[in-house]
Scaffold this active site. Sequence first.
Site, short mmCIF file in Angstrom:
data_model
loop_
_atom_site.label_atom_id
_atom_site.label_comp_id
_atom_site.label_asym_id
_atom_site.label_seq_id
_atom_site.Cartn_x
_atom_site.Cartn_y
_atom_site.Cartn_z
N HIS A 62 -16.21 -106.44 147.01
CA HIS A 62 -17.36 -107.03 147.66
C HIS A 62 -16.94 -108.02 148.74
O HIS A 62 -15.90 -108.67 148.62
CB HIS A 62 -18.24 -107.75 146.63
CG HIS A 62 -18.77 -106.84 145.57
ND1 HIS A 62 -19.06 -107.25 144.28
CD2 HIS A 62 -19.07 -105.50 145.60
CE1 HIS A 62 -19.51 -106.23 143.58
NE2 HIS A 62 -19.53 -105.16 144.34
N LYS A 72 -15.18 -117.94 147.74
CA LYS A 72 -15.37 -117.91 146.29
C LYS A 72 -14.18 -118.56 145.59
O LYS A 72 -13.04 -118.39 146.00
CB LYS A 72 -15.51 -116.47 145.78
CG LYS A 72 -16.71 -115.72 146.32
CD LYS A 72 -16.70 -114.28 145.83
CE LYS A 72 -17.87 -113.50 146.43
NZ LYS A 72 -17.80 -112.07 146.06
N TYR A 132 -18.01 -117.58 139.26
CA TYR A 132 -17.70 -117.71 140.68
C TYR A 132 -18.43 -118.93 141.25
O TYR A 132 -19.66 -119.01 141.15
CB TYR A 132 -18.21 -116.53 141.50
CG TYR A 132 -18.16 -115.15 140.90
CD1 TYR A 132 -17.40 -114.15 141.50
CD2 TYR A 132 -18.92 -114.80 139.78
CE1 TYR A 132 -17.37 -112.87 141.00
CE2 TYR A 132 -18.90 -113.51 139.27
CZ TYR A 132 -18.12 -112.55 139.88
OH TYR A 132 -18.11 -111.27 139.39
N ASP A 169 -21.27 -99.53 143.70
CA ASP A 169 -19.83 -99.62 144.01
C ASP A 169 -19.20 -98.23 144.11
O ASP A 169 -18.32 -98.00 144.94
CB ASP A 169 -19.11 -100.45 142.95
CG ASP A 169 -19.42 -101.94 143.05
OD1 ASP A 169 -19.97 -102.36 144.10
OD2 ASP A 169 -19.12 -102.68 142.11
#
Length: 199
Positions: A62, A72, A132, A169
């Site tokens: 991603h 992140k 995250y 995905d």
Amino acid sequence: MRSEPLRIDGAWVFTPRVFGDERGAFFEAFTAEALAAAVGHPLALAQVNQSLSRRGVIRGVHYALVPPSQAKYVRCPRGAVLDVVVDIRLGSPTFGQWDAVRLDDVDHRAVYLAEGLGHAFLALADDTVVSYLCSTGYNPQREFGVNPLDERLGLPWPAEIEPILSPKDAAAPTLDQAAARGLLPDHSECLAYYQALGG
């Protein structure tokens, strides 16, 4: 907390000092000072995400477009993952390359990845939790993915674990397809953005 740069520019691994005794253990999972010293600017915290995954689940690759994209700080408070940072920035010297770190509830390491980098992980154990810290909130119009099973990338997923992907995905384009569609961040734009963040 000790910081070390990964092979991909813009990514670091942070290893805390763990203090253990008969009661258990204590450690600093994140310190703004340590991150800013390594990265060159503070992490503007806008959102905290958490996922729960069974063994074999792959989430990613991603990323979000720059600006503002999304930096992140990723850690695994329960279980274990193979965490992968992918350089998807067109024009980068390490474009298409990756680095991987095991994150788990033993060493308590964390990975920071700058805006414009791709991120994925594979859960190595059932009931694995990944947390995250994100610099920006979710923006579906600017967020994209690259297929984590793209043979060109050759990500180091363990052969003995059957991968489990979301439909989104699994249907994501390969790196070459994403590049041809104009969906990848530009390295020079990312560098300019990093410089602006550093003042």
